[in-house]
Motif scaffolding. Structure first.
Motif, PDB file in Angstrom:
ATOM      1  N   GLY A 253       0.798  -1.211   0.000  1.00 25.33           N
ATOM      2  CA  GLY A 253       0.000   0.000   0.000  1.00 25.33           C
ATOM      3  C   GLY A 253       0.833   1.265   0.000  1.00 25.33           C
ATOM      4  N   ARG A 254       0.225   2.341  -0.465  1.00 30.21           N
ATOM      5  CA  ARG A 254       0.942   3.596  -0.629  1.00 30.21           C
ATOM      6  C   ARG A 254       0.880   4.489   0.593  1.00 30.21           C
ATOM      7  NH1 ARG A 254      -1.227   5.297  -6.697  1.00 30.21           N
ATOM      8  NH2 ARG A 254      -0.504   3.415  -7.762  1.00 30.21           N
ATOM      9  N   THR A 255       0.121   4.080   1.606  1.00 31.40           N
ATOM     10  CA  THR A 255      -0.099   4.960   2.745  1.00 31.40           C
ATOM     11  C   THR A 255       0.636   4.491   3.992  1.00 31.40           C
ATOM     12  OG1 THR A 255      -2.090   3.714   3.346  1.00 31.40           O
ATOM     13  CG2 THR A 255      -2.367   5.644   1.905  1.00 31.40           C
ATOM     14  N   PHE A 256       1.672   3.672   3.813  1.00 31.18           N
ATOM     15  CA  PHE A 256       2.410   3.144   4.960  1.00 31.18           C
ATOM     16  C   PHE A 256       2.877   4.264   5.874  1.00 31.18           C
ATOM     17  CE2 PHE A 256       5.002   0.312   7.343  1.00 31.18           C
ATOM     18  CZ  PHE A 256       6.215   0.934   7.568  1.00 31.18           C
ATOM     19  N   GLY A 257       3.338   5.355   5.320  1.00 32.99           N
ATOM     20  CA  GLY A 257       3.886   6.444   6.110  1.00 32.99           C
ATOM     21  C   GLY A 257       2.879   7.122   7.018  1.00 32.99           C
ATOM     22  N   ARG A 258       1.587   6.839   6.843  1.00 33.25           N
ATOM     23  CA  ARG A 258       0.557   7.441   7.691  1.00 33.25           C
ATOM     24  C   ARG A 258       0.289   6.629   8.940  1.00 33.25           C
ATOM     25  NH1 ARG A 258      -4.181   8.771   3.218  1.00 33.25           N
ATOM     26  NH2 ARG A 258      -2.879   9.979   1.769  1.00 33.25           N
ATOM     27  N   TYR A 259       0.799   5.409   8.986  1.00 31.43           N
ATOM     28  CA  TYR A 259       0.460   4.511  10.077  1.00 31.43           C
ATOM     29  C   TYR A 259       1.525   4.487  11.164  1.00 31.43           C
ATOM     30  CZ  TYR A 259      -3.263   2.506   7.224  1.00 31.43           C
ATOM     31  OH  TYR A 259      -4.400   2.331   6.482  1.00 31.43           O
ATOM     32  N   ASP A 260       1.070   4.476  12.414  1.00 30.90           N
ATOM     33  CA  ASP A 260       1.937   4.080  13.506  1.00 30.90           C
ATOM     34  C   ASP A 260       2.091   2.563  13.409  1.00 30.90           C
ATOM     35  OD1 ASP A 260       0.276   6.331  15.831  1.00 30.90           O
ATOM     36  OD2 ASP A 260       1.869   6.714  14.377  1.00 30.90           O
ATOM     37  N   MET A 261       3.300   2.080  13.672  1.00 33.96           N
ATOM     38  CA  MET A 261       3.575   0.648  13.535  1.00 33.96           C
ATOM     39  C   MET A 261       4.073   0.079  14.850  1.00 33.96           C
ATOM     40  SD  MET A 261       2.770  -0.006  10.428  1.00 33.96           S
ATOM     41  CE  MET A 261       3.398  -1.683  10.352  1.00 33.96           C
ATOM     42  N   ALA A 262       3.588  -1.101  15.179  1.00 39.37           N
ATOM     43  CA  ALA A 262       3.944  -1.714  16.458  1.00 39.37           C
ATOM     44  C   ALA A 262       4.265  -3.188  16.289  1.00 39.37           C
ATOM     45  CB  ALA A 262       2.801  -1.554  17.451  1.00 39.37           C
ATOM     46  N   TRP A 263       4.939  -3.706  17.288  1.00 36.23           N
ATOM     47  CA  TRP A 263       5.169  -5.138  17.426  1.00 36.23           C
ATOM     48  C   TRP A 263       4.488  -5.613  18.711  1.00 36.23           C
ATOM     49  CZ3 TRP A 263       7.375  -8.212  13.783  1.00 36.23           C
ATOM     50  CH2 TRP A 263       8.112  -7.583  12.773  1.00 36.23           C
ATOM     51  N   PHE A 264       3.797  -6.734  18.587  1.00 33.74           N
ATOM     52  CA  PHE A 264       3.217  -7.428  19.719  1.00 33.74           C
ATOM     53  C   PHE A 264       3.754  -8.855  19.704  1.00 33.74           C
ATOM     54  CE2 PHE A 264      -0.319  -4.804  21.400  1.00 33.74           C
ATOM     55  CZ  PHE A 264      -0.298  -3.775  20.480  1.00 33.74           C
ATOM     56  N   ARG A 265       3.542  -9.570  20.809  1.00 34.12           N
ATOM     57  CA  ARG A 265       3.907 -10.982  20.844  1.00 34.12           C
ATOM     58  C   ARG A 265       2.872 -11.749  21.637  1.00 34.12           C
ATOM     59  NH1 ARG A 265       9.456 -10.451  24.497  1.00 34.12           N
ATOM     60  NH2 ARG A 265       8.454  -9.984  26.502  1.00 34.12           N
ATOM     61  N   GLN A 266       2.813 -13.043  21.364  1.00 34.88           N
ATOM     62  CA  GLN A 266       1.795 -13.860  22.004  1.00 34.88           C
ATOM     63  C   GLN A 266       2.256 -15.302  22.129  1.00 34.88           C
ATOM     64  OE1 GLN A 266      -2.010 -13.944  19.945  1.00 34.88           O
ATOM     65  NE2 GLN A 266      -3.092 -14.236  21.871  1.00 34.88           N
ATOM     66  N   ASN A 267       1.948 -15.897  23.284  1.00 34.51           N
ATOM     67  CA  ASN A 267       2.156 -17.312  23.511  1.00 34.51           C
ATOM     68  C   ASN A 267       0.810 -17.998  23.643  1.00 34.51           C
ATOM     69  OD1 ASN A 267       5.064 -17.967  23.636  1.00 34.51           O
ATOM     70  ND2 ASN A 267       5.079 -16.385  25.219  1.00 34.51           N
ATOM     71  N   PRO A 268       0.753 -19.302  23.383  1.00 29.24           N
ATOM     72  CA  PRO A 268      -0.524 -20.017  23.455  1.00 29.24           C
ATOM     73  C   PRO A 268      -1.191 -19.848  24.807  1.00 29.24           C
ATOM     74  CG  PRO A 268       1.131 -21.383  22.407  1.00 29.24           C
ATOM     75  CD  PRO A 268       1.839 -20.159  22.914  1.00 29.24           C
ATOM     76  N   GLY A 269      -2.473 -19.526  24.787  1.00 31.54           N
ATOM     77  CA  GLY A 269      -3.232 -19.395  26.012  1.00 31.54           C
ATOM     78  C   GLY A 269      -3.046 -18.077  26.731  1.00 31.54           C
ATOM     79  N   LYS A 270      -2.252 -17.195  26.156  1.00 33.65           N
ATOM     80  CA  LYS A 270      -2.001 -15.899  26.787  1.00 33.65           C
ATOM     81  C   LYS A 270      -2.470 -14.766  25.890  1.00 33.65           C
ATOM     82  CE  LYS A 270       1.843 -17.290  29.729  1.00 33.65           C
ATOM     83  NZ  LYS A 270       3.208 -16.922  30.217  1.00 33.65           N
ATOM     84  N   GLU A 271      -2.690 -13.610  26.497  1.00 35.48           N
ATOM     85  CA  GLU A 271      -3.111 -12.451  25.722  1.00 35.48           C
ATOM     86  C   GLU A 271      -1.936 -11.903  24.909  1.00 35.48           C
ATOM     87  OE1 GLU A 271      -6.682 -10.700  28.568  1.00 35.48           O
ATOM     88  OE2 GLU A 271      -4.966  -9.467  28.050  1.00 35.48           O
ATOM     89  N   ARG A 272      -2.310 -11.245  23.826  1.00 34.25           N
ATOM     90  CA  ARG A 272      -1.282 -10.602  23.010  1.00 34.25           C
ATOM     91  C   ARG A 272      -0.665  -9.455  23.823  1.00 34.25           C
ATOM     92  NH1 ARG A 272      -2.616 -10.344  16.720  1.00 34.25           N
ATOM     93  NH2 ARG A 272      -2.890 -12.541  17.288  1.00 34.25           N
ATOM     94  N   GLU A 273       0.667  -9.386  23.785  1.00 31.76           N
ATOM     95  CA  GLU A 273       1.417  -8.457  24.640  1.00 31.76           C
ATOM     96  C   GLU A 273       2.125  -7.409  23.790  1.00 31.76           C
ATOM     97  OE1 GLU A 273       5.202  -8.809  27.781  1.00 31.76           O
ATOM     98  OE2 GLU A 273       4.768 -10.406  26.349  1.00 31.76           O
TER      99      GLU A 273
END
Length: 123
Positions: free
Chosen positions: A26-46
């Motif tokens: 997409g051409r609008t990447f520069g408009r987005y804040d970008m993040a990393w999350f992580r997750q293990n089975p049975g746990k909430e995304r962190e």
């Protein structure tokens, strides 16, 4: 619409390093804040880290601050997560996410998600 594809995961020993990449369509990447999350089975995304669209503001979870660095290259539509001094507790599936909602750690504030890449840190 933004499509996100993560890469760079793998198996590494404790104390080692990995660099994750997330390529966006997409051409609008520069408009987005970008993040990393992580997750293990049975746990909430962190929440792991966030970089604002303007590159100048970054945020980190306490558990990774000083070891992980988030960066982005808007010309390449890519966001990175450099992970150093990895610990077994960093083992998870890592996801990148895009937001226009000024979200930080709340995963519900993100509009688009990648499919995830597995990071495994052995002790």
């Amino acid at each position: 619409q933004v499509q996100l594809v993560e890469s760079g995961g793998g198996l590494v020993q404790a104390g080692g390093s990995l660099r994750l990449s997330c390529a966006a369509s997409g051409r609008t990447f520069g408009r987005y804040d970008m993040a990393w999350f992580r997750q293990n089975p049975g746990k909430e995304r962190e929440f792991v880290a966030l970089i604002r669209w303007n590159i100048h503001n970054t945020y980190y979870a306490d558990s990774v601050r000083g070891r992980f660095t988030i960066s982005r290259d808007n010309a390449k539509n890519t966001v990175y997560l450099q992970m150093n001094s990895l610990k077994p507790e960093d083992t998870a599936v890592y996801y990148c996410a895009a937001s226009t909602n000024r979200a930080v750690a709340d995963s519900s504030g993100y509009d688009y998600w990648g499919q995830g890449t597995q990071v495994t840190v052995s002790s």
